[in-house]
Design a protein around this motif. Sequence first.
Motif, PDB file in Angstrom:
ATOM      1  N   GLU A  42     -39.899 -12.170  -1.625  1.00  0.00           N
ATOM      2  CA  GLU A  42     -40.155 -12.392  -0.203  1.00  0.00           C
ATOM      3  C   GLU A  42     -39.553 -11.308   0.693  1.00  0.00           C
ATOM      4  O   GLU A  42     -39.911 -11.178   1.861  1.00  0.00           O
ATOM      5  CB  GLU A  42     -39.633 -13.770   0.227  1.00  0.00           C
ATOM      6  CG  GLU A  42     -38.158 -14.003  -0.039  1.00  0.00           C
ATOM      7  CD  GLU A  42     -37.888 -14.537  -1.444  1.00  0.00           C
ATOM      8  OE1 GLU A  42     -36.754 -14.996  -1.678  1.00  0.00           O
ATOM      9  OE2 GLU A  42     -38.803 -14.483  -2.298  1.00  0.00           O
ATOM     10  N   LEU A  43     -38.652 -10.488   0.124  1.00  0.00           N
ATOM     11  CA  LEU A  43     -38.012  -9.440   0.916  1.00  0.00           C
ATOM     12  C   LEU A  43     -38.665  -8.069   0.758  1.00  0.00           C
ATOM     13  O   LEU A  43     -38.425  -7.179   1.569  1.00  0.00           O
ATOM     14  CB  LEU A  43     -36.535  -9.319   0.526  1.00  0.00           C
ATOM     15  CG  LEU A  43     -35.567 -10.302   1.188  1.00  0.00           C
ATOM     16  CD1 LEU A  43     -34.195 -10.209   0.542  1.00  0.00           C
ATOM     17  CD2 LEU A  43     -35.471 -10.036   2.680  1.00  0.00           C
ATOM     18  N   ARG A  44     -39.482  -7.910  -0.265  1.00  0.00           N
ATOM     19  CA  ARG A  44     -39.973  -6.569  -0.589  1.00  0.00           C
ATOM     20  C   ARG A  44     -40.777  -5.948   0.541  1.00  0.00           C
ATOM     21  O   ARG A  44     -40.703  -4.734   0.756  1.00  0.00           O
ATOM     22  CB  ARG A  44     -40.809  -6.627  -1.873  1.00  0.00           C
ATOM     23  CG  ARG A  44     -39.969  -6.998  -3.086  1.00  0.00           C
ATOM     24  CD  ARG A  44     -40.817  -7.265  -4.317  1.00  0.00           C
ATOM     25  NE  ARG A  44     -40.008  -7.863  -5.373  1.00  0.00           N
ATOM     26  CZ  ARG A  44     -40.490  -8.361  -6.498  1.00  0.00           C
ATOM     27  NH1 ARG A  44     -41.815  -8.322  -6.718  1.00  0.00           N
ATOM     28  NH2 ARG A  44     -39.692  -8.890  -7.393  1.00  0.00           N
ATOM     29  N   ASP A  45     -41.560  -6.740   1.239  1.00  0.00           N
ATOM     30  CA  ASP A  45     -42.380  -6.212   2.334  1.00  0.00           C
ATOM     31  C   ASP A  45     -42.102  -6.928   3.646  1.00  0.00           C
ATOM     32  O   ASP A  45     -42.924  -6.904   4.562  1.00  0.00           O
ATOM     33  CB  ASP A  45     -43.873  -6.336   1.980  1.00  0.00           C
ATOM     34  CG  ASP A  45     -44.234  -5.511   0.751  1.00  0.00           C
ATOM     35  OD1 ASP A  45     -43.939  -4.303   0.757  1.00  0.00           O
ATOM     36  OD2 ASP A  45     -44.794  -6.084  -0.197  1.00  0.00           O
ATOM     37  N   ALA A  46     -40.933  -7.578   3.721  1.00  0.00           N
ATOM     38  CA  ALA A  46     -40.607  -8.339   4.928  1.00  0.00           C
ATOM     39  C   ALA A  46     -40.343  -7.410   6.113  1.00  0.00           C
ATOM     40  O   ALA A  46     -39.751  -6.332   5.963  1.00  0.00           O
ATOM     41  CB  ALA A  46     -39.388  -9.219   4.670  1.00  0.00           C
ATOM     42  N   THR A  47     -40.778  -7.822   7.305  1.00  0.00           N
ATOM     43  CA  THR A  47     -40.543  -7.048   8.526  1.00  0.00           C
ATOM     44  C   THR A  47     -39.526  -7.714   9.435  1.00  0.00           C
ATOM     45  O   THR A  47     -39.222  -7.210  10.516  1.00  0.00           O
ATOM     46  CB  THR A  47     -41.862  -6.871   9.292  1.00  0.00           C
ATOM     47  OG1 THR A  47     -42.424  -8.156   9.572  1.00  0.00           O
ATOM     48  CG2 THR A  47     -42.850  -6.059   8.461  1.00  0.00           C
ATOM     49  N   GLY A  48     -38.999  -8.841   9.011  1.00  0.00           N
ATOM     50  CA  GLY A  48     -38.002  -9.563   9.796  1.00  0.00           C
ATOM     51  C   GLY A  48     -37.203 -10.476   8.894  1.00  0.00           C
ATOM     52  O   GLY A  48     -37.385 -10.474   7.666  1.00  0.00           O
TER      53      GLY A  48
END
Length: 330
Positions: A261-267
């Motif tokens: 869930e963090l690999r492409d997270a923007t926030g």
Amino acid sequence: MTTLDPALLDAAVTLVRELTVDRAGLREARRRLTPLRERWPGADPAVVRDEEVADGSVAFDVLLREPAGTVSVAYSPTPALPWPLRGAVRHSDHHLARIGTRTLRVGEALTALDFLWYDHEVLARLVDTGLVAEELEQHPVAVDDDALQAAADAYRRAKGLLDAESTARWLADRGLTTEDFADLIAHTVAVARLRARVVGDRLPEWFAAHRSTFDRLLIAWTAEGTPPADRATALAAVAAAVRAGRAAGTLRAVAVAAPPELRDATGPVPTTIAGTAVTAVVVDREPAVLDDDTRALVERAMFDEWLAQRRAGTDVEWFWLPRDRTTRVR
């Protein structure tokens, strides 16, 4: 009536007799099988080694494929048990182990490990073990003595086995012989060579298409509240939380190894770090560079991709599990 070349059958009989008399190890047997594989590739020769618990004897089978099935060529010297009696069941097929006076049944063991059978990552790795073994049997890789020695030295250093005494104790604790250790090292080297063969010269092109997967991330997280998305503010907030004794911190990770869930997270997103439910945000992303460390990760990712493709095309049957737990492992 077999369709196999009579010369192949003669060569197989000679080989199994020699291997059995010499009590060869499996690695040596596969090496000595190479001439048959090179001369008769259509028969896809394979070798099976069996050591009989009852009398300690060793026997070999050479398996040869033909359109209608598989021919097995075996040899058992006197007074060893003939092949049909080797491994004859002397206990129930449902028994896994005797512990003191208590016999542990397979069903009990699987119940104790029940959680594993719902984890498809575990199932996939078990299948991968079989796929790798099959590939190495059908298409062996050359392993030289220098590579084996280097791998053995590296393995012992990694385990802290710095002298003969500690190595012997480590093997005894695990019920392994020196031959078992040699086979372990040979398998480790063979898998590394297989990985290199699978990757071939495709690595630069594959890396270019998946570059962002290997970006290096700086992650700020806290178990209480939500960290700001701005880098400086987030790091300051995390530092303040740590000084106040609250669970917070930073984490550096390659994107492929970070929580999905963090690999492409923007926030900020909820996730789990070190077993703790937290809210985390990526405060810095360094584009991937194909250095030695990244190259090793890419090779493993490419190998995992190859294994996934093999799993998708392979039928798997789990003998001791209910069908509702054995859906195809992808």
